[in-house]
Write a protein that holds these residues in place. Structure first.
Motif, PDB file in Angstrom:
ATOM      1  N   LEU A  31       0.833  -1.196   0.000  1.00 51.16           N
ATOM      2  CA  LEU A  31       0.000   0.000   0.000  1.00 51.16           C
ATOM      3  C   LEU A  31       0.871   1.251   0.000  1.00 51.16           C
ATOM      4  N   SER A  32       0.623   2.131  -0.961  1.00 49.94           N
ATOM      5  CA  SER A  32       1.294   3.432  -0.995  1.00 49.94           C
ATOM      6  C   SER A  32       0.367   4.441  -0.339  1.00 49.94           C
ATOM      7  N   THR A  33       0.719   4.869   0.847  1.00 54.16           N
ATOM      8  CA  THR A  33      -0.203   5.616   1.697  1.00 54.16           C
ATOM      9  C   THR A  33      -0.139   7.124   1.526  1.00 54.16           C
ATOM     10  N   ALA A  34       0.924   7.645   0.879  1.00 53.38           N
ATOM     11  CA  ALA A  34       1.030   9.097   0.713  1.00 53.38           C
ATOM     12  C   ALA A  34       1.874   9.425  -0.510  1.00 53.38           C
ATOM     13  N   HIS A  35       1.591  10.566  -1.110  1.00 52.55           N
ATOM     14  CA  HIS A  35       2.368  11.028  -2.260  1.00 52.55           C
ATOM     15  C   HIS A  35       3.781  11.390  -1.787  1.00 52.55           C
ATOM     16  N   PRO A  36       4.806  11.004  -2.526  1.00 47.19           N
ATOM     17  CA  PRO A  36       6.180  11.265  -2.079  1.00 47.19           C
ATOM     18  C   PRO A  36       6.518  12.744  -1.950  1.00 47.19           C
ATOM     19  N   CYS A  37       5.780  13.619  -2.618  1.00 43.96           N
ATOM     20  CA  CYS A  37       6.092  15.053  -2.531  1.00 43.96           C
ATOM     21  C   CYS A  37       5.909  15.598  -1.123  1.00 43.96           C
ATOM     22  N   LYS A  38       5.210  14.858  -0.267  1.00 41.95           N
ATOM     23  CA  LYS A  38       4.974  15.320   1.098  1.00 41.95           C
ATOM     24  C   LYS A  38       6.201  15.145   1.990  1.00 41.95           C
ATOM     25  N   PHE A  39       7.228  14.474   1.464  1.00 44.57           N
ATOM     26  CA  PHE A  39       8.415  14.168   2.272  1.00 44.57           C
ATOM     27  C   PHE A  39       9.690  14.535   1.513  1.00 44.57           C
ATOM     28  N   PRO A  40       9.850  15.805   1.151  1.00 44.64           N
ATOM     29  CA  PRO A  40      10.976  16.193   0.283  1.00 44.64           C
ATOM     30  C   PRO A  40      12.345  15.920   0.895  1.00 44.64           C
ATOM     31  N   ASP A  41      12.439  15.958   2.208  1.00 47.12           N
ATOM     32  CA  ASP A  41      13.735  15.755   2.860  1.00 47.12           C
ATOM     33  C   ASP A  41      14.157  14.285   2.904  1.00 47.12           C
ATOM     34  N   ALA A  42      13.288  13.407   2.476  1.00 41.22           N
ATOM     35  CA  ALA A  42      13.583  11.976   2.575  1.00 41.22           C
ATOM     36  C   ALA A  42      14.387  11.454   1.392  1.00 41.22           C
ATOM     37  N   PHE A  43      14.558  12.279   0.336  1.00 38.89           N
ATOM     38  CA  PHE A  43      15.108  11.767  -0.913  1.00 38.89           C
ATOM     39  C   PHE A  43      16.414  12.454  -1.309  1.00 38.89           C
ATOM     40  N   PRO A  44      17.315  11.684  -1.921  1.00 38.32           N
ATOM     41  CA  PRO A  44      18.471  12.310  -2.567  1.00 38.32           C
ATOM     42  C   PRO A  44      18.016  13.087  -3.801  1.00 38.32           C
ATOM     43  N   ALA A  45      18.879  13.974  -4.307  1.00 42.04           N
ATOM     44  CA  ALA A  45      18.497  14.886  -5.390  1.00 42.04           C
ATOM     45  C   ALA A  45      17.972  14.148  -6.620  1.00 42.04           C
ATOM     46  N   GLU A  46      18.601  13.046  -6.975  1.00 38.02           N
ATOM     47  CA  GLU A  46      18.207  12.303  -8.175  1.00 38.02           C
ATOM     48  C   GLU A  46      16.749  11.859  -8.104  1.00 38.02           C
ATOM     49  N   ILE A  47      16.353  11.362  -6.931  1.00 35.83           N
ATOM     50  CA  ILE A  47      14.977  10.889  -6.765  1.00 35.83           C
ATOM     51  C   ILE A  47      14.022  12.071  -6.602  1.00 35.83           C
ATOM     52  N   SER A  48      14.436  13.056  -5.837  1.00 30.97           N
ATOM     53  CA  SER A  48      13.591  14.231  -5.614  1.00 30.97           C
ATOM     54  C   SER A  48      13.223  14.904  -6.929  1.00 30.97           C
ATOM     55  N   ASP A  49      14.171  14.965  -7.854  1.00 32.49           N
ATOM     56  CA  ASP A  49      13.931  15.609  -9.148  1.00 32.49           C
ATOM     57  C   ASP A  49      12.917  14.853  -9.998  1.00 32.49           C
ATOM     58  N   ALA A  50      12.720  13.575  -9.680  1.00 30.84           N
ATOM     59  CA  ALA A  50      11.788  12.756 -10.464  1.00 30.84           C
ATOM     60  C   ALA A  50      10.350  12.865  -9.969  1.00 30.84           C
ATOM     61  N   ILE A  51      10.144  13.535  -8.841  1.00 32.04           N
ATOM     62  CA  ILE A  51       8.797  13.648  -8.268  1.00 32.04           C
ATOM     63  C   ILE A  51       8.006  14.735  -8.990  1.00 32.04           C
ATOM     64  N   VAL A  52       6.818  14.401  -9.420  1.00 31.02           N
ATOM     65  CA  VAL A  52       5.917  15.375 -10.025  1.00 31.02           C
ATOM     66  C   VAL A  52       5.030  15.952  -8.919  1.00 31.02           C
ATOM     67  N   VAL A  53       5.226  17.222  -8.629  1.00 34.09           N
ATOM     68  CA  VAL A  53       4.507  17.861  -7.521  1.00 34.09           C
ATOM     69  C   VAL A  53       3.127  18.335  -8.006  1.00 34.09           C
ATOM     70  N   PRO A  54       2.047  17.895  -7.362  1.00 32.23           N
ATOM     71  CA  PRO A  54       0.697  18.313  -7.773  1.00 32.23           C
ATOM     72  C   PRO A  54       0.491  19.816  -7.574  1.00 32.23           C
ATOM     73  N   GLU A  55      -0.401  20.369  -8.357  1.00 29.73           N
ATOM     74  CA  GLU A  55      -0.689  21.802  -8.274  1.00 29.73           C
ATOM     75  C   GLU A  55      -1.210  22.195  -6.893  1.00 29.73           C
ATOM     76  N   SER A  56      -1.978  21.303  -6.252  1.00 32.73           N
ATOM     77  CA  SER A  56      -2.540  21.627  -4.938  1.00 32.73           C
ATOM     78  C   SER A  56      -1.447  21.882  -3.908  1.00 32.73           C
ATOM     79  N   VAL A  57      -0.304  21.216  -4.064  1.00 30.56           N
ATOM     80  CA  VAL A  57       0.814  21.420  -3.145  1.00 30.56           C
ATOM     81  C   VAL A  57       1.518  22.738  -3.448  1.00 30.56           C
ATOM     82  N   LYS A  58       1.677  23.027  -4.721  1.00 32.29           N
ATOM     83  CA  LYS A  58       2.319  24.290  -5.108  1.00 32.29           C
ATOM     84  C   LYS A  58       1.536  25.488  -4.577  1.00 32.29           C
ATOM     85  N   GLU A  59       0.229  25.357  -4.512  1.00 34.28           N
ATOM     86  CA  GLU A  59      -0.623  26.448  -4.031  1.00 34.28           C
ATOM     87  C   GLU A  59      -0.440  26.705  -2.538  1.00 34.28           C
TER      88      GLU A  59
END
Length: 436
Positions: free
Chosen positions: A382-410
């Motif tokens: 089960l994937s319980t949350a979108h990865p964009c909610k945890f930006p500090d958990a990822f190295p740059a390579e993985i972080s750059d691959a995350i597509v951030v939803p518009e609702s978060v940008k707002e």
């Protein structure tokens, strides 16, 4: 359908009272007096139904007329208006994506359903409903968005200072209207203890109409069964009917809902309870000794629970029969380094980004598969949350691959509105009384 307290089966109430009172005065949790078994015809043909149709069938059986059918259909279609797809990563490993709702977390299922059920039960002119909720991260955001603007309700969210991600905090603290946030100088367990104590405080209960939006509320648990049935339906369409679910587990409401679905007839082969360093339940499954412990902070913060409330429900389902429990549930726990390794492994293997909680579920599933090789079992984590909610958990390579939803940008740039409090109950009680 009546609901009883896990501490006293003779104490039974109707669904409305269980929803509004959340927790019995004896500090147990509400459970259905009888768990309905769904028909074989329905279960064998799940693949013919949509998610809302499945949700209606399951809820109808569980609520047994507490809400008229047409109203229940309307509640479900309004609340469950997003998808929960099962995505194949490799054979036989699939991921159940539960982050397509408004708050980008699985808790949207429970929070949105519960808010609409409460609103349906509220009569015009009734006393305002005060919803208290403790969060380790995602519950607060889901409840805030689920209740935002709901008439005659006020939500107070308690979250542990410095122990939720920046995006999670913004989801909790930038809503205004009928949503307010309290930043508690303590852990999630401290937040949860404050909420529980409020429900048993005589003065507060005389002053306010209190209820909870945590998974201690049975109206949160019931809708979480929907996505287990729906995941199985999706797999049936692919000719798969022997399934293992690996569930990221903190307060154990998520896996508790899966077990409730199993009790209703869903033919799950096995459940895997995947936790972080807060390993109270995996330790119990190995030793038969249940020893709650203070929670410790981890990368997978939403699972930082040392004394999970919903374990009382699971123990009740199995009447504390350890052998029956271990016959259906396996437990695994991992530290932060192992979690980071799992995040990297999933990305390298599948070019897929998982949040820390989801990574733990994947790792537990893979470990279980090695110990239990089979050609006919499909593993679903089960994937319980979108990865964009945890930006500090990822190295740059993985972080750059995350597509951030518009609702978060707002959310970026919005002003945080939260009241800082200690973890003592008297301070919390004084705040509630002074801010009526």
């Amino acid at each position: 359908m009546n609901f009883y307290s896990t501490n006293n089966t003779d104490h039974q109430v109707e669904f409305k009272e269980a929803v509004f009172n959340s927790m019995p005065q004896d500090k147990g949790l509400y459970m259905p007096a009888s768990i309905p078994k769904l028909s074989d015809k329905f279960l064998n043909n799940l693949d013919e139904y949509t998610l809302p149709e499945i949700a209606f069938k399951v809820a109808s059986a569980m609520l047994d007329g507490a809400i008229p059918e047409e109203d229940l259909k309307e509640i479900i279609h309004d609340a469950i208006n997003f998808l929960a797809p099962v995505v194949k990563l490799e054979e036989p490993v699939y991921v159940l994506e539960l982050f397509h709702g408004p708050s980008l977390a699985f808790k949207d299922f429970g929070a949105r359903f519960m808010s609409r059920v409460m609103s349906w039960f509220l009569s015009v002119g009734e006393k305002q409903l005060d919803v208290l909720v403790a969060t380790s991260g995602d519950t607060g955001g889901a409840v805030a968005l689920g209740f935002l603007g709901v008439p005659d309700t006020r939500v107070t969210i308690l979250y542990p200072k410095g122990k939720v991600s920046e995006i999670q905090e913004l989801q909790l603290t930038t809503n205004g209207q009928n949503i307010r946030a309290l930043e508690i100088d303590g852990t999630f367990d401290d937040c949860q203890a404050l909420v529980k104590q409020a429900f048993t405080d005589k003065e507060l209960n005389e002053k306010f109409r209190l209820t909870s939006a945590n998974s201690i509320n049975i109206a949160r648990l019931i809708p979480q069964t929907f996505y287990y049935f729906n995941a199985y339906a999706q797999l049936l369409r692919q000719g798969k009917n022997k399934v293992v679910f690996s569930v990221p587990s903190g307060n154990f409401g998520n896996i508790g809902a899966g077990l409730l679905a199993w009790k209703m007839g869903l033919p799950v082969h096995r459940f895997i309870a995947a936790t972080n360093a807060n390993d109270t339940v995996p330790a119990y499954l190995k030793t038969g000794i249940y020893e709650p412990k203070p929670s410790v902070q981890t990368l997978s913060n939403a699972m930082d629970v040392g004394n999970p409330s919903n374990w009382a429900r699971i123990a009740d389902l199995f009447k504390e029969d350890v052998s029956a429990l271990t016959g259906l549930i396996s437990g695994y726990s991992y530290d932060d380094e192992q979690t980071k390794e799992a995040i990297q492994q999933v990305f390298d293997k599948y070019n897929y980004v998982v949040c820390p909680h989801t990574a733990i579920a994947w790792k537990a599933l893979k470990e279980w598969e090695v110990a239990n090789p089979s050609n006919d079992i499909t593993g679903v984590f089960l994937s319980t949350a979108h990865p964009c909610k945890f930006p500090d958990a990822f190295p740059a390579e993985i972080s750059d691959a995350i597509v951030v939803p518009e609702s978060v940008k707002e959310l970026e740039g919005k002003e945080k509105q939260a009241v800082a409090l200690g973890k003592d109950f008297e301070g919390f009680k004084a705040f509630l009384l002074a801010n009526n």
